[in-house]
Scaffold this motif. Structure first.
Motif, PDB file in Angstrom:
ATOM      1  N   GLY A 182       0.791  -1.228   0.000  1.00 33.59           N
ATOM      2  CA  GLY A 182       0.000   0.000   0.000  1.00 33.59           C
ATOM      3  C   GLY A 182       0.819   1.271   0.000  1.00 33.59           C
ATOM      4  N   LYS A 183       2.151   1.171  -0.016  1.00 33.63           N
ATOM      5  CA  LYS A 183       3.027   2.344   0.010  1.00 33.63           C
ATOM      6  C   LYS A 183       3.835   2.446  -1.287  1.00 33.63           C
ATOM      7  CE  LYS A 183       2.267   3.577   4.378  1.00 33.63           C
ATOM      8  NZ  LYS A 183       1.752   4.913   4.781  1.00 33.63           N
TER       9      LYS A 183
ATOM     10  N   LYS B 260     -10.947   8.101   3.850  1.00 33.51           N
ATOM     11  CA  LYS B 260     -10.523   7.609   2.547  1.00 33.51           C
ATOM     12  C   LYS B 260     -11.728   6.916   1.921  1.00 33.51           C
ATOM     13  CE  LYS B 260      -5.529   7.043   2.951  1.00 33.51           C
ATOM     14  NZ  LYS B 260      -4.390   6.226   2.477  1.00 33.51           N
TER      15      LYS B 260
ATOM     16  N   ARG C 137     -12.789   4.234   0.656  1.00 34.87           N
ATOM     17  CA  ARG C 137     -12.597   2.792   0.490  1.00 34.87           C
ATOM     18  C   ARG C 137     -13.953   2.123   0.268  1.00 34.87           C
ATOM     19  NH1 ARG C 137      -9.057   3.724   5.451  1.00 34.87           N
ATOM     20  NH2 ARG C 137      -6.909   3.792   4.678  1.00 34.87           N
TER      21      ARG C 137
ATOM     22  N   ARG D 186       1.486  11.781   4.218  1.00 32.87           N
ATOM     23  CA  ARG D 186       0.957  10.495   3.763  1.00 32.87           C
ATOM     24  C   ARG D 186       0.455  10.539   2.322  1.00 32.87           C
ATOM     25  NH1 ARG D 186      -1.808   7.640   7.871  1.00 32.87           N
ATOM     26  NH2 ARG D 186      -2.651   6.367   6.160  1.00 32.87           N
TER      27      ARG D 186
ATOM     28  N   ASP E 284       1.408   6.979   0.923  1.00 30.14           N
ATOM     29  CA  ASP E 284       0.365   6.021   0.580  1.00 30.14           C
ATOM     30  C   ASP E 284       0.162   5.996  -0.936  1.00 30.14           C
ATOM     31  OD1 ASP E 284       0.168   5.952   3.300  1.00 30.14           O
ATOM     32  OD2 ASP E 284      -1.894   6.690   3.418  1.00 30.14           O
TER      33      ASP E 284
ATOM     34  N   ASP F 235      -2.124   6.291  -3.033  1.00 26.56           N
ATOM     35  CA  ASP F 235      -3.436   6.816  -3.414  1.00 26.56           C
ATOM     36  C   ASP F 235      -3.247   7.543  -4.737  1.00 26.56           C
ATOM     37  OD1 ASP F 235      -4.028   5.854  -0.931  1.00 26.56           O
ATOM     38  OD2 ASP F 235      -4.796   7.734  -0.113  1.00 26.56           O
TER      39      ASP F 235
ATOM     40  N   ASP G 190      -4.346   3.075  -1.121  1.00 27.42           N
ATOM     41  CA  ASP G 190      -3.478   2.130  -0.421  1.00 27.42           C
ATOM     42  C   ASP G 190      -3.010   1.014  -1.354  1.00 27.42           C
ATOM     43  OD1 ASP G 190      -3.944   3.560   1.993  1.00 27.42           O
ATOM     44  OD2 ASP G 190      -5.797   2.434   2.285  1.00 27.42           O
TER      45      ASP G 190
END
Length: 496
Positions: free
Chosen positions: A63-64, A158, A160, A386, A395, A397, A418
């Motif tokens: 996720g990074k 977020k 999600r 982030r 992240d 994203d 993520d």
């Protein structure tokens, strides 16, 4: 369709499917076993923070973002996303949103409703989450309404889609609180005939409401500080101050643990809140809407306050008459951290285009325009370490467009949060026939169900050629037939 616990009618479900928007059951998000290693390659990477990388790649693990560059070798276990001819940018961040809320966003009964908390009514089933994903939005600041001088607590989430409400909050994001100035909190258009108006009813009343609340909060904080000091000194049998849920969030504001996001329009009210904040020693994190911000841009920059505004909405009410499309650019040129927000679920689906307008109205550069919906709002929300740019350690994203995101022809192809694909245009298109089939089946089922039920609205009567039966006249009661009083009931019964 709001509220995870609300029963959805068949007709409502049919409408959802007809809109071509993927419900949870059809796999709107990646399954839990989605690959932990993803490589996006051959794209034009718009990092926002350090320029553009042509034919670039982004390697994602857990996720990074772990690597960004032109020559990245794909690990053996990586999922490959070939973005040849496409553009990748950081996920769009909406600093002012009201999506994903179960019920009304306003607790309008009192002017200080700081005890109300948006986090308690987050609705993960709100279809606007998916629609905004389609527009490239990956995070949003969910705000209380503007009916109050000091409104409810806010929540950064977020998007999600498909996850439960508990999985939506942005981990580690500092909480906020909504303030409002001007016509809305003084309830200019909300008076009810015959009922007394709620205080405040003027702009000076709004100011004093905020000042009064923070006077209480300051005294409340002092009482708790004194109690904790004596407790740590070892004193016994101390009685703590009475807990006040309304003042707790305001103490967090005084301590710098909660951000203030204030609805506003006019320059006079902007300066008023800056003065009150200075008086009590707290900072305003952002002014929202701030349509006359260009008039006081130097004061905003000096105070270190962010401005989250519209691109070109104006004249929809009297206090918005002095709005201009150059507002974002003028404040940016004066050193203010500016973002473009939606305040509307539909507007959020094209915030990339809203940001692009600042290039026409004010001459911002391509990178400056992109920052209006990525890195700048991330900084305003305190989540820029982030998200907000494509940098190693942040992240994953991300949004993939088929054209430059600031083009009117740009369409989102994939949205990742993520490192997981939460929207895929090709998958969405492929699933439409199945959803259309299910939509039709639901509508047919509803029709058959309706046919079985008698229509209560139809009055059944005699046919035109039939004579109506003569109505019987009620029999007249004789004097001795008048109803007698009921007999007394026993003690084990009801009335006596």
């Amino acid at each position: 369709m709001r509220g995870a616990t609300m029963k959805r009618t068949i007709a409502g479900l049919a409408i959802t499917f007809f809109a071509g928007l993927a419900p949870h059951a059809l796999g709107a998000a990646n399954p839990p076993d989605a690959p932990s290693v993803v490589l996006i390659q051959n794209a034009t990477v718009l990092t926002v923070s350090h320029g553009t990388i042509e034919h670039g790649s982004i390697l994602i693990k857990g996720g990074k973002i772990v690597e960004v560059g032109q020559s990245i070798k794909a690990p053996k276990d990586a999922q490959i996303i070939d973005a040849a001819g496409q553009f990748v940018m950081p996920g769009i961040i909406d600093c002012h949103s009201h999506i994903a809320v179960d019920g009304s966003v306003n607790e309008g009964s009192v002017s200080v409703s700081s005890m109300a908390n948006i986090a308690e009514v987050i609705d993960s089933d709100d279809i606007d989450i998916y629609r905004d994903l389609v527009g490239g939005v990956t995070a949003a600041n969910i705000l209380h309404g503007s009916a109050n001088s000091i409104g409810g607590q806010t929540e950064v989430i977020k998007l999600r889609w498909g996850q439960p409400a508990a999985k939506l909050p942005f981990e580690g994001a500092l909480p906020g609180i909504k303030f409002a100035l001007g016509e809305n909190p003084k309830r200019s258009n909300f008076s009810i005939p015959g009922q007394p108006r709620r205080y405040p009813a003027t702009r000076m009343g709004v100011e004093e409401t905020i000042r009064g609340a923070f006077t209480e909060a300051r005294d409340y904080k002092k009482a708790w500080d004194n109690y904790n000091k004596r407790l740590s000194a070892g004193e016994k049998n101390l009685i703590p101050p009475r807990r006040d849920l309304k003042l707790d969030p305001l103490v967090e504001v005084l301590e710098g643990k909660r951000y203030v996001h204030s609805h506003c329009y006019r320059e006079d009210e902007i300066l008023m809140l800056l003065r009150v904040a200075k008086e009590f020693g707290f900072k305003v994190r952002t002014f929202q809407h701030v349509l006359e911000g260009y008039k006081v841009a130097d004061e905003l920059a000096a105070a270190g306050v962010g401005a989250s505004t519209f691109s070109d909405w104006w004249a929809y009410k009297v206090e918005a008459y002095d709005a201009i499309p150059y507002n974002a650019a003028l404040m940016t040129r004066r050193g203010v951290n500016v973002s473009i927000n939606s305040d509307d679920a539909e507007e959020a689906t094209h915030l990339n285009q809203e940001a692009a307008k600042s290039m026409k109205f004010g001459g911002l550069s391509h990178e400056e325009a992109l920052k209006l919906v990525t890195l700048n709002p991330a900084m305003q929300l305190g989540i820029d370490k982030r998200v907000g740019s494509i940098d190693v350690g942040k992240d994953a994203d991300l949004v993939i467009y088929n054209h430059d995101p600031l083009s009117a022809y740009a369409v989102v192809q994939k949205t990742l949060i993520d490192g997981r694909v939460y929207f895929d245009r090709q998958r969405d298109i492929a699933q439409r026939p199945e959803r259309e089939k299910e939509r039709k089946a639901l509508i047919d089922k509803e029709k058959k169900s309706a046919e079985k039920k008698p229509d209560a609205t139809v009055t059944v009567g005699p046919k035109p050629d039939e004579k109506k039966p003569e109505a019987k006249k009620p029999e007249e009661k004789k004097p001795e037939e008048k109803p007698k009083p009921p007999a007394l009931m026993s003690s084990t019964g009801g009335a006596q």
